[in-house]
Structure formats: C-alpha cells, structure tokens
Design an enzyme around this catalytic site. Structure first.
Site, short mmCIF file in Angstrom:
data_model
loop_
_atom_site.label_atom_id
_atom_site.label_comp_id
_atom_site.label_asym_id
_atom_site.label_seq_id
_atom_site.Cartn_x
_atom_site.Cartn_y
_atom_site.Cartn_z
N CYS A 207 19.24 10.78 16.18
CA CYS A 207 18.34 10.86 15.03
C CYS A 207 17.74 9.51 14.65
O CYS A 207 16.98 9.42 13.69
CB CYS A 207 19.09 11.47 13.86
SG CYS A 207 19.75 13.08 14.32
N HIS B 164 17.99 6.87 5.30
CA HIS B 164 18.22 7.92 6.28
C HIS B 164 18.75 9.17 5.58
O HIS B 164 18.34 10.28 5.92
CB HIS B 164 19.23 7.43 7.33
CG HIS B 164 19.45 8.40 8.43
ND1 HIS B 164 18.47 8.75 9.33
CD2 HIS B 164 20.55 9.13 8.79
CE1 HIS B 164 18.96 9.64 10.19
NE2 HIS B 164 20.21 9.90 9.87
N GLU C 264 25.65 4.89 3.09
CA GLU C 264 24.36 4.20 3.22
C GLU C 264 23.98 3.51 1.90
O GLU C 264 23.51 2.36 1.91
CB GLU C 264 23.26 5.17 3.64
CG GLU C 264 21.92 4.48 3.83
CD GLU C 264 20.80 5.42 4.27
OE1 GLU C 264 21.01 6.64 4.31
OE2 GLU C 264 19.71 4.90 4.58
N LYS D 134 14.32 13.85 3.55
CA LYS D 134 14.98 15.04 4.10
C LYS D 134 15.25 16.12 3.07
O LYS D 134 15.50 17.27 3.43
CB LYS D 134 16.25 14.63 4.83
CG LYS D 134 15.96 13.77 6.06
CD LYS D 134 17.20 13.34 6.79
CE LYS D 134 16.87 12.42 7.95
NZ LYS D 134 16.44 11.06 7.54
N HIS E 13 15.81 17.68 8.37
CA HIS E 13 16.11 16.58 9.28
C HIS E 13 15.39 16.81 10.61
O HIS E 13 15.78 17.68 11.38
CB HIS E 13 17.63 16.50 9.49
CG HIS E 13 18.08 15.24 10.16
ND1 HIS E 13 17.22 14.38 10.79
CD2 HIS E 13 19.31 14.69 10.28
CE1 HIS E 13 17.90 13.37 11.28
NE2 HIS E 13 19.17 13.52 10.98
N PHE F 175 23.73 10.16 15.67
CA PHE F 175 25.02 10.45 16.30
C PHE F 175 25.19 9.52 17.50
O PHE F 175 24.25 9.32 18.28
CB PHE F 175 25.06 11.90 16.79
CG PHE F 175 25.28 12.91 15.69
CD1 PHE F 175 25.75 12.55 14.44
CD2 PHE F 175 25.02 14.26 15.93
CE1 PHE F 175 25.96 13.49 13.44
CE2 PHE F 175 25.22 15.21 14.95
CZ PHE F 175 25.70 14.83 13.70
#
Lengths: 78, 410
Positions: free
Chosen positions: B160, B300, B311, B332, B337, B398
């Site tokens: 991502c 993110h 984050e 998002k 996403h 990931f």
C-alpha cells in the site's frame, strides 16, 4: 455464406483489435493492413473457433495472411 | 546533478469520482464512496463492504481496450490520460519521457478469471493477453506504450506504499537527469471474492455492514478496519526548467521523499512508529524542509485499530510543537483504501490542499481515538494560511514499508 463469415469475422476483429468492421475486407492483410498483432491474432482465432464451430490449428494460423484466407478456411471447415 | 521537480498534471479515477475534480469535491464534502457489494459472487463472504470506482472503466474505454487490459491497467490508463491532458500534453523527445506506475496486487482478477477459464474450458481458451494482464508492471507498461515513454518504465512494489514509492522513483529519474517528464503514480483494481476473503482472513477489514458508508473511519474511536477500494491516481512530474520553458501550469513543487522499513512484522505496524518517524525525518532532510515549514500532513491512516494511533504518535514526535500548525487528514474515510493507488491519491490530495489552501475533513470521524495528539481535521474543511507552505504525505504497506513524500506550495 462467405458474406456471413466475413461479417462475423469483421465483428470479431473489431472487438479484439478495435479496427472498424467496415475496414475488414477480403483483400486485407491482418498484419500489414489491419495491424492485428500476433497476440490479437490468437484471440481472433479463438473467437472464430467459438463463433463458427471450427478448429483452426496453429499450423494453419500462419497461412491465414489475408481476411480471405480466414474466410475461405472457415467456409471449408465449418 | 539534482534538478528541481514540479507537478504539472493530475489525473484520477476513484470511488469518489471519475476524475480529479469530482474526487476532490467529494473529499471536501466528505461524501463516502463506500457501499455494500450486491453481486451474488460476494454473498457468502464475511465482508462485503468495498469502494468500487465511481465511473466504471468499461464505460470510458473502447471495447477492445477493455478486453486487452486488466482492471488495474484500465484505471491507470484513464487516470494517466487525464493527467497528461491536464499537463498540456507536453511535446518532448520520447527518450526524455519516463513512467513509474505502481500497483500493490497487480492483475489478480485477470489471473483468477483465466484460471476459471482453464478449469472450465481448457488451455486452448486461455487468453493470450493473460500474462500482460497479470504482470505487476502491466499498468506502467500500458501507460508507457500510450505515451511512447523511452526513458524507462518502472514499477516499484511495496503493497500500500507502492503509489507513493512510484512518485518518489519518478522524481528521482528527473532529479538525476534520466528524464525531463515522468508519468508517476499508482493503481489498483483487484476487488474479487478471493482478495476480500484474504484481507478478511487477516481481520484487517471493517465489518460494519449495517452502515457501509461509515465503515472506514480513520482516527475514530470506533474504527474496526479498512475498506478495500479500487482506482488510480497519476501525476505528471516535470523538471522545473522544462515546465517553465513551456509555460506549464505548476500545481506544486516536489520536495523529496523519505524511505524506511519497520523491520518488525509482515503486516502489523510497529507500535512506536520508529520506521514512520525515520521516513518522515528523511523526507524532511531530502526536501531541505524543517518542521516549521510543514502546514499539513496527509496521513496513511487506514482505519485499523493499531495503525492510526501509531501514526499519529509518530507525526507528533517528528513535528513536535510544529504539529500544532499542521492539520492532519486522511482520504480513506470516504475513498476507502486504494492499496497500490492509495499513496498517489494521498499525494494528489496533499498537493491540492496546499494549492487551494484547504484541507478536507476525515470522513466519518466522530470521536477522536484515545492517544491521537495531533490536529485531525473533523467535520468540515480547514483553511491553510497564505505564503510558502509544505505538506507531507504518508504511505505505509504490508511488509513494513514506510514512504513519505513532501511537496511545497508554489
């Protein structure tokens, strides 16, 4: 019958390669005139087999240079 | 040799709209693009919530284009065409034009469709386009062919974070003199029963089926996972000299990138955000910016329980007191996403925010989660000050990939 095969083939070439169906004329070469590349030609052959109920072996595909070659082959093997 | 890079074109097709203008308008209005998948093929899945492209690529492209391209490639081509036109279709030597277009997953739908054909009808009916459709570099290659790019066509893959990494890669091509113009960004088009089942098996997805539009809620107390989306977001990057010489409209100046990795877990974020902080600090250094210059962060924040708070903590630690003048948002909440397209969509949102001096709110954020000590934009858009400002855009993937981009206002 050739006219029906030509119309069907023209529709397939249009769907596979985006070439206007009216450009698909008997005297046209797939590669030189219609810009059908080798991958698209495989798709055209697969679609023709499904549509016309014929089998076109790889050994024959290389002989199908013009639209007329394909129409005549299909007409003879339907 | 290091040349200044600017952004001269934007393109997007997302769950919010079929172009940049409609996507941006929906972000500002916090209008969700997320819904329940009603197709029977999704019926038995534990999660049926997703964000599909608002405008189906099959309605935009020619029939023969659709049949030759994986969905991720279709979306990328549509966004790239918009970006290229938006940039004024620069006329340049094709050896000076590059492409860096990423995907996280690649042509998974094509792979599975062709496997179905193999099982049902045999090898003779497998499409000769299968390999070009499934290869992860396919979207970049399609875009490169469309515009005749010969400087190099590249596909960084980092789940991502891929879309952001592609922008950084493309900018480096210009900085180092390999290209004058690069079409860069990310795409994803892999919503399929298997991918949904697989992300659901990780317990990564929101299960809020009673209210799908509100399922994705970054930084919210009641967030319970992300929502799979599809779409593409593409930028035209250009050397400043090249852009100015042709009188191009400049959206923003590319500042720089920060790359790092968590070295922690294949899927879980590192709770202290060490990799995130490393990447943010590196982005500042690469951009020649200080925390004082940062007036916005596009996070993110995917709406997962672990990721968002880690984050936020990292943003506060990196920016310190300067986080007080850096409102944070995340796309998002309304867009879902976009996986490989997420990083470039976030970059476009950050660029438009500093250009238009307005930051969209986080969709569905009602109650700020405990531990979030940054200025997250809630409810309505937030204005940004005049003058020279910069924004950061965070993307993680990931595998522990951390990619941070920085942009300066023009």
């Amino acid at each position: 019958m050739s006219q029906d095969i030509l119309a069907g083939l023209a529709q397939i070439v249009n769907e596979v390669a985006g070439i206007p169906a009216e450009s698909v004329q008997m005297d046209k070469s797939f590669v030189d005139d219609l810009d059908v590349d080798s991958l698209s030609m495989v798709e055209v052959v697969m679609a023709c087999e499904d549509k016309f109920g014929v089998t076109i072996p790889d050994t024959e595909v290389k002989n199908l240079n013009t639209v007329a070659d394909a129409v005549n082959y299909i007409a003879a093997h339907k | 040799m290091s040349r200044t890079v600017v952004v001269t074109g934007l393109g997007a097709t997302t769950p919010l709209g079929g172009d940049v203008a409609s996507t941006w308008e929906a972000l500002l209005a916090a209008r969700s693009g997320i819904h329940l998948l009603n197709d029977p093929k999704f019926a038995d899945l534990p999660v049926r919530i997703a964000a599909t492209a608002k405008v189906d690529p099959e309605d935009v492209l020619e029939k023969h284009e659709v049949r030759r391209m994986d969905r991720s490639q279709q979306l990328a081509l549509i966004a790239a065409r918009e970006a290229w036109k938006d940039a004024g279709a620069p006329d340049l030597d094709q050896e000076r034009l590059g492409v860096a277009v990423a995907t996280g997953v690649g042509g998974a739908i094509s792979l599975m469709e062709q496997y179905d054909i193999l099982r049902e009808r045999g090898a003779s009916r497998v499409s000769p386009m299968t390999v070009p459709m499934l290869m992860p570099n396919g979207p970049a290659a399609i875009v490169g062919l469309e515009f005749g790019a010969m400087a190099g066509v590249h596909t960084p893959v980092s789940a991502c974070a891929s879309g952001a990494e592609a922008i950084g890669y493309g900018a480096e091509m210009i900085r180092t003199g390999r290209a004058d113009v690069v079409i860069a960004g990310g795409t994803e088009g892999c919503i399929h029963p298997l991918t949904l089942a697989a992300f659901a098996a990780m317990r990564a997805l929101s299960t809020r089926e009673d209210n799908p539009a509100a399922a994705s809620r970054p930084f919210d107390r009641d967030r319970d996972g992300f929502v799979m989306a599809e779409g593409a977001a593409i930028l035209v990057l250009e050397s400043e000299d090249h852009a100015k010489a042709r009188g191009a409209h400049i959206y923003a100046t590319y500042g720089g990138q920060g790359l790092a990795a968590d070295a922690h877990h294949i899927a879980q974020p590192e709770p202290e955000g060490r990799g995130v902080m490393l990447a943010m600090n590196r982005a500042l250094a690469d951009s020649g910016l200080s925390t004082k210059d940062i007036f916005h962060v596009n996070a993110h924040a995917t709406s997962t329980p672990a990721g968002d708070v880690a984050e936020a903590k990292a943003i506060r630690k990196v920016l310190g007191a300067d986080a007080d003048h850096a409102p944070v948002t995340a796309v998002k909440g309304v867009a879902g996403h976009l996986l490989g397209g997420a990083g470039s969509l976030a970059a476009i949102a950050a660029i438009l925010a500093i250009q238009n001096r307005i930051v969209p709110p986080v969709g569905n954020l009602e109650n700020l989660a405990d531990g979030v000590d940054v200025d997250v934009v809630m409810g309505k858009p937030r204005e940004l000050p005049a003058g020279d400002i910069a924004a950061m855009s965070n993307s993680f993937g990931f595998g522990g990939h951390d990619v941070v981009l920085a942009f300066r206002s023009n």
